[in-house]
Scaffold this motif. Sequence first.
Motif, PDB file in Angstrom:
ATOM      1  N   ALA A   1      14.307  64.240 -47.129  1.00 19.54           N
ATOM      2  CA  ALA A   1      14.650  65.573 -47.637  1.00 19.54           C
ATOM      3  C   ALA A   1      14.145  65.660 -49.073  1.00 19.54           C
ATOM      4  O   ALA A   1      14.055  64.649 -49.771  1.00 19.54           O
ATOM      5  CB  ALA A   1      16.158  65.774 -47.610  1.00 19.54           C
ATOM      6  N   ILE A   2      13.784  66.871 -49.495  1.00 21.17           N
ATOM      7  CA  ILE A   2      13.426  67.038 -50.912  1.00 21.17           C
ATOM      8  C   ILE A   2      14.697  67.467 -51.654  1.00 21.17           C
ATOM      9  O   ILE A   2      15.513  68.222 -51.138  1.00 21.17           O
ATOM     10  CB  ILE A   2      12.252  68.037 -51.092  1.00 21.17           C
ATOM     11  CG1 ILE A   2      12.512  69.364 -50.368  1.00 21.17           C
ATOM     12  CG2 ILE A   2      10.963  67.411 -50.603  1.00 21.17           C
ATOM     13  CD1 ILE A   2      11.461  70.429 -50.652  1.00 21.17           C
TER      14      ILE A   2
ATOM     15  N   LYS B   1      16.538  57.819 -49.935  1.00 19.26           N
ATOM     16  CA  LYS B   1      15.182  57.443 -50.347  1.00 19.26           C
ATOM     17  C   LYS B   1      14.953  55.948 -50.138  1.00 19.26           C
ATOM     18  O   LYS B   1      13.883  55.523 -49.711  1.00 19.26           O
ATOM     19  CB  LYS B   1      14.944  57.801 -51.822  1.00 19.26           C
ATOM     20  CG  LYS B   1      15.354  59.215 -52.211  1.00 19.26           C
ATOM     21  CD  LYS B   1      14.817  60.303 -51.286  1.00 19.26           C
ATOM     22  CE  LYS B   1      15.203  61.704 -51.697  1.00 19.26           C
ATOM     23  NZ  LYS B   1      16.243  62.353 -50.920  1.00 19.26           N
TER      24      LYS B   1
ATOM     25  N   ASP C   1      13.012  69.985 -54.460  1.00 21.88           N
ATOM     26  CA  ASP C   1      13.254  71.335 -53.953  1.00 21.88           C
ATOM     27  C   ASP C   1      13.684  72.179 -55.152  1.00 21.88           C
ATOM     28  O   ASP C   1      14.796  72.012 -55.664  1.00 21.88           O
ATOM     29  CB  ASP C   1      14.382  71.232 -52.910  1.00 21.88           C
ATOM     30  CG  ASP C   1      14.581  72.514 -52.138  1.00 21.88           C
ATOM     31  OD1 ASP C   1      13.958  73.532 -52.488  1.00 21.88           O
ATOM     32  OD2 ASP C   1      15.380  72.497 -51.176  1.00 21.88           O
TER      33      ASP C   1
ATOM     34  N   TYR D   1       6.999  69.711 -45.680  1.00 20.69           N
ATOM     35  CA  TYR D   1       6.523  68.604 -44.836  1.00 20.69           C
ATOM     36  C   TYR D   1       5.087  68.808 -44.363  1.00 20.69           C
ATOM     37  O   TYR D   1       4.365  67.835 -44.149  1.00 20.69           O
ATOM     38  CB  TYR D   1       7.448  68.436 -43.623  1.00 20.69           C
ATOM     39  CG  TYR D   1       8.893  68.183 -43.997  1.00 20.69           C
ATOM     40  CD1 TYR D   1       9.238  67.158 -44.874  1.00 20.69           C
ATOM     41  CD2 TYR D   1       9.929  68.976 -43.476  1.00 20.69           C
ATOM     42  CE1 TYR D   1      10.563  66.923 -45.221  1.00 20.69           C
ATOM     43  CE2 TYR D   1      11.253  68.744 -43.819  1.00 20.69           C
ATOM     44  CZ  TYR D   1      11.563  67.721 -44.697  1.00 20.69           C
ATOM     45  OH  TYR D   1      12.872  67.489 -45.041  1.00 20.69           O
TER      46      TYR D   1
ATOM     47  N   VAL E   1      16.749  62.654 -42.919  1.00 24.24           N
ATOM     48  CA  VAL E   1      17.575  63.635 -43.645  1.00 24.24           C
ATOM     49  C   VAL E   1      19.053  63.290 -43.472  1.00 24.24           C
ATOM     50  O   VAL E   1      19.421  62.543 -42.566  1.00 24.24           O
ATOM     51  CB  VAL E   1      17.344  65.079 -43.127  1.00 24.24           C
ATOM     52  CG1 VAL E   1      15.904  65.503 -43.345  1.00 24.24           C
ATOM     53  CG2 VAL E   1      17.739  65.216 -41.668  1.00 24.24           C
ATOM     54  N   GLY E   2      19.876  63.866 -44.318  1.00 23.48           N
ATOM     55  CA  GLY E   2      21.316  63.635 -44.215  1.00 23.48           C
ATOM     56  C   GLY E   2      21.925  64.460 -43.087  1.00 23.48           C
ATOM     57  O   GLY E   2      21.365  65.474 -42.667  1.00 23.48           O
TER      58      GLY E   2
ATOM     59  N   HIS F   1      16.824  71.061 -39.820  1.00 24.84           N
ATOM     60  CA  HIS F   1      15.622  70.335 -39.388  1.00 24.84           C
ATOM     61  C   HIS F   1      15.436  70.316 -37.875  1.00 24.84           C
ATOM     62  O   HIS F   1      14.321  70.117 -37.396  1.00 24.84           O
ATOM     63  CB  HIS F   1      15.672  68.895 -39.910  1.00 24.84           C
ATOM     64  CG  HIS F   1      15.426  68.807 -41.381  1.00 24.84           C
ATOM     65  ND1 HIS F   1      16.385  69.099 -42.322  1.00 24.84           N
ATOM     66  CD2 HIS F   1      14.302  68.503 -42.084  1.00 24.84           C
ATOM     67  CE1 HIS F   1      15.879  68.956 -43.530  1.00 24.84           C
ATOM     68  NE2 HIS F   1      14.616  68.598 -43.416  1.00 24.84           N
TER      69      HIS F   1
ATOM     70  N   MET G   1      30.961  61.835 -52.445  1.00 23.15           N
ATOM     71  CA  MET G   1      30.435  61.809 -53.806  1.00 23.15           C
ATOM     72  C   MET G   1      30.274  63.234 -54.298  1.00 23.15           C
ATOM     73  O   MET G   1      29.517  64.015 -53.720  1.00 23.15           O
ATOM     74  CB  MET G   1      29.079  61.121 -53.834  1.00 23.15           C
ATOM     75  CG  MET G   1      29.189  59.722 -54.370  1.00 23.15           C
ATOM     76  SD  MET G   1      27.627  58.919 -54.460  1.00 23.15           S
ATOM     77  CE  MET G   1      28.024  57.491 -53.497  1.00 23.15           C
TER      78      MET G   1
HETATM   79  N1  MSP Z   1      17.124  70.471 -50.859  1.00 20.95           N
HETATM   80  C1  MSP Z   1      17.862  70.210 -49.679  1.00 20.95           C
HETATM   81  C2  MSP Z   1      16.994  69.551 -48.653  1.00 20.95           C
HETATM   82  C3  MSP Z   1      15.762  70.298 -48.265  1.00 20.95           C
HETATM   83  S1  MSP Z   1      14.799  69.374 -47.159  1.00 20.95           S
HETATM   84  C4  MSP Z   1      13.644  70.406 -46.642  1.00 20.95           C
HETATM   85  C5  MSP Z   1      19.044  69.337 -50.004  1.00 20.95           C
HETATM   86  N2  MSP Z   1      18.987  68.688 -51.168  1.00 20.95           N
HETATM   87  S2  MSP Z   1      20.136  67.737 -51.733  1.00 20.95           S
HETATM   88  O1  MSP Z   1      19.670  67.323 -53.020  1.00 20.95           O
HETATM   89  O2  MSP Z   1      21.390  68.402 -51.677  1.00 20.95           O
HETATM   90  O3  MSP Z   1      20.237  66.529 -50.768  1.00 20.95           O
HETATM   91  C6  MSP Z   1      19.122  65.693 -50.552  1.00 20.95           C
HETATM   92  C7  MSP Z   1      19.433  64.703 -49.440  1.00 20.95           C
HETATM   93  O4  MSP Z   1      20.440  63.811 -49.865  1.00 20.95           O
HETATM   94  C8  MSP Z   1      19.944  65.358 -48.170  1.00 20.95           C
HETATM   95  O5  MSP Z   1      19.359  64.755 -47.034  1.00 20.95           O
HETATM   96  C9  MSP Z   1      21.415  65.048 -48.202  1.00 20.95           C
HETATM   97  O6  MSP Z   1      21.990  64.964 -46.931  1.00 20.95           O
HETATM   98  C10 MSP Z   1      21.407  63.692 -48.851  1.00 20.95           C
HETATM   99  N3  MSP Z   1      22.682  63.343 -49.442  1.00 20.95           N
HETATM  100  C11 MSP Z   1      23.365  64.011 -50.410  1.00 20.95           C
HETATM  101  N4  MSP Z   1      24.533  63.348 -50.645  1.00 20.95           N
HETATM  102  C12 MSP Z   1      24.604  62.261 -49.872  1.00 20.95           C
HETATM  103  C13 MSP Z   1      25.508  61.213 -49.732  1.00 20.95           C
HETATM  104  N5  MSP Z   1      26.635  61.141 -50.419  1.00 20.95           N
HETATM  105  N6  MSP Z   1      25.201  60.237 -48.856  1.00 20.95           N
HETATM  106  C14 MSP Z   1      24.023  60.230 -48.158  1.00 20.95           C
HETATM  107  N7  MSP Z   1      23.151  61.209 -48.263  1.00 20.95           N
HETATM  108  C15 MSP Z   1      23.442  62.275 -49.074  1.00 20.95           C
HETATM  109  O7  MSP Z   1      19.941  69.228 -49.183  1.00 20.95           O
END
Ligand code: MSP
Length: 661
Positions: free
Chosen positions: A8-9, A24, A48, A230, A254-255, A262, A294
């Motif tokens: 995910a971005i 990541k 993003d 992507y 992705v989360g 997705h 978190m």
């Molecule tokens: N910008 C969107 C994603 C767009 S993809 C086309 C977004 N960004 S985010 O910054 O909120 O999250 C980025 C990624 O980190 C997501 O896959 C999200 O699920 C993941 N996570 C955010 N918090 C997390 C945890 N505490 N644990 C594991 N993954 C987590 O969503």
Amino acid sequence: MGFYITTAIDYVNSRPHLGTAYEKVTADVIARYKRLRGVDTHFVMGNDEHSQNVYRRARELGEDPLAYCDRMEQVFRDVWGRLSVSFDDFIRTTEPRHRVAVQQLLQRSYDRGDVYEGHYEGWYCVSCEAFKQEKDLIGGKCPIHLTTPDWIRERNHFFRLSKYQPALLDHYAAHPEFIEPDVRRNEILRLVESGLEDISVSRAGQAWGIPVPFDPDSVVYVWFDALVNYIAAVGYGSDDALFARWWPAQVHIVGKDITRFHCVIWPAMLMSAGLPLPERVFGHGWVHFRGQKMSKSLGTVVDPLEAADRLGADPLRLYLTKEIPYGGDGDFTWDRYEERYNVDLANNLGNLVSRIVTMADKYRQLRLEPSSLGPGPLAAVASDVRSAYVTAMDAFALHEGAAAAFRLVDATNVFIAESEPWVLARDPGASDRLAQVLYDAGEALRIAAVLLLPVMPTAAAEILRRAGESVPAEDIRFDDADWKSSMPRTLVTGPALWPRLQDQPAERKADIPTTMESHVSNTPEWKPNAPAPESPAPAATTPSPAAGNDPSGARVSIDEFMKVEMRVAKVLTAERVPKSKKLLKLWVDLGAEQRTIVAGLAEAYEPETLVGRTVVVVANLAPAKLMGIESNGMVLAASTESGKPILLSVDGDAQPGMRVR
Ligand code: MSP
């Protein structure tokens, strides 16, 4: 065939935290594993940037939004660099290549009749960047962010998502692997089976975003924009050859919270544009902090840099990979992190490295030759571990892959303890057996390090170097994890990789989350060819019955050593202890005090020769009665075979009371 993997971005309204870092790092483990298997791999991550929250954050800070995003790019890149995340490309949604791709895709959908104009009226959660249905709100609030969404009424462009419901269900049925793990697949199936509504794909009257090509007064809805990264990153709309080379992706990591974007919206967008779908979407679980989500507002955010600085990037990567079943949720606490460090790294792997290298040095001048006896039992263990590792890693069961590598580490530690090379070394007839034990242990360690390269790239490369592997780590391939039965190797010595942590309650930070903005990095990372980090203390050994004979065994840490208070003392008087052949009663000066010490020196020294002599004593030994006299300390002396002690000489400048260390 190549392997294109994405994450995910990230929204850039705040720094990466351990949850986003988890994604990541685990994607990086997969990418590195694929490269290890010799697969041509393309690993893309990015930022993003067109989120309203990003815009608001920049404005709050009084910064131009794009300048803010430029600055945050560096913040993100620094964190990913520190965690050894080896992406091949990093895309930002404000880049021209992305804008071209978004506009082209939306135009194609529009031309196909899949986009129509309408009015949207309803709730919008800016943190989710998603429209919310009334029934999904709890007490009028977004169930994820616990904030009241905005009521929006505007002219929007809608995408005919509902039209794609049958095609999506067909796709899920024909490609069960499209959504993993199963728990996510079931969620998505239920969602799509229950019916899909068309979605708004534009926002009216906003400046921050990509203009809708057929309506320049609107910008593209941020999720429609973001998902396109992507294909934009591999040249959609800008580089046809690159696009043909890498699309479709093999996996999007992705989360679980964004799996539905997705697995539902994204494939429908691609179908509408006539593009192939990605092969799979893997929805990983969440990393919690002490059982809690978190979240900045809850103060439960962990800074990945702090975690890496505390014990190292590789120990953090190992924790995230091995301790959280991939696909499920997991927990992080500082205590558990330190505990796993001690168990897996200080006591187990780090100890194994130092044992093998120390013995190779002591018994074979670091040169390990294959023995005439051929491989022993570890070769079969290594072979089983290799197969288990591949099965696990191919199925994205990263935790099982890491655990498999550690089974080989465990088996090698047990093998050494049972084979007792230090006993074999004393028996001239056991030379072949000793050669076999040392060679096999070295080979097993080398193989474990190859398997751990994707998880702990820096440390595993260093272990390979110490194990005498001549192929540079970046050129190592999975075949190098084959057991080589006739490859002499010259091992390399080095400092302890992971000094054992002692319980230091005073210095230890409690499980209090960090303030993300106030991070200061001050602990140097251990690097190959560099001295060990904080302290030079060697790793403690795994306790073994023969640890006392093991040349590398039963080490103490610097902290344990410092508990023994050794001081310079001057002998003021000395006399024999009546009825004892061995004991002398000494009256010594310790600078701040004088005391009696009973010492077993009588067989080697006449009492009068000791008077005026400077010695070293253990000053904080518990008092003991010897022949009825209370002794308050111990005089240090070398013990000889004959039993006659030899006092240590102390240069004249040492004054009574000075600490010896
Ligand atoms: N910008 C969107 C994603 C767009 S993809 C086309 C977004 N960004 S985010 O910054 O909120 O999250 C980025 C990624 O980190 C997501 O896959 C999200 O699920 C993941 N996570 C955010 N918090 C997390 C945890 N505490 N644990 C594991 N993954 C987590 O969503």
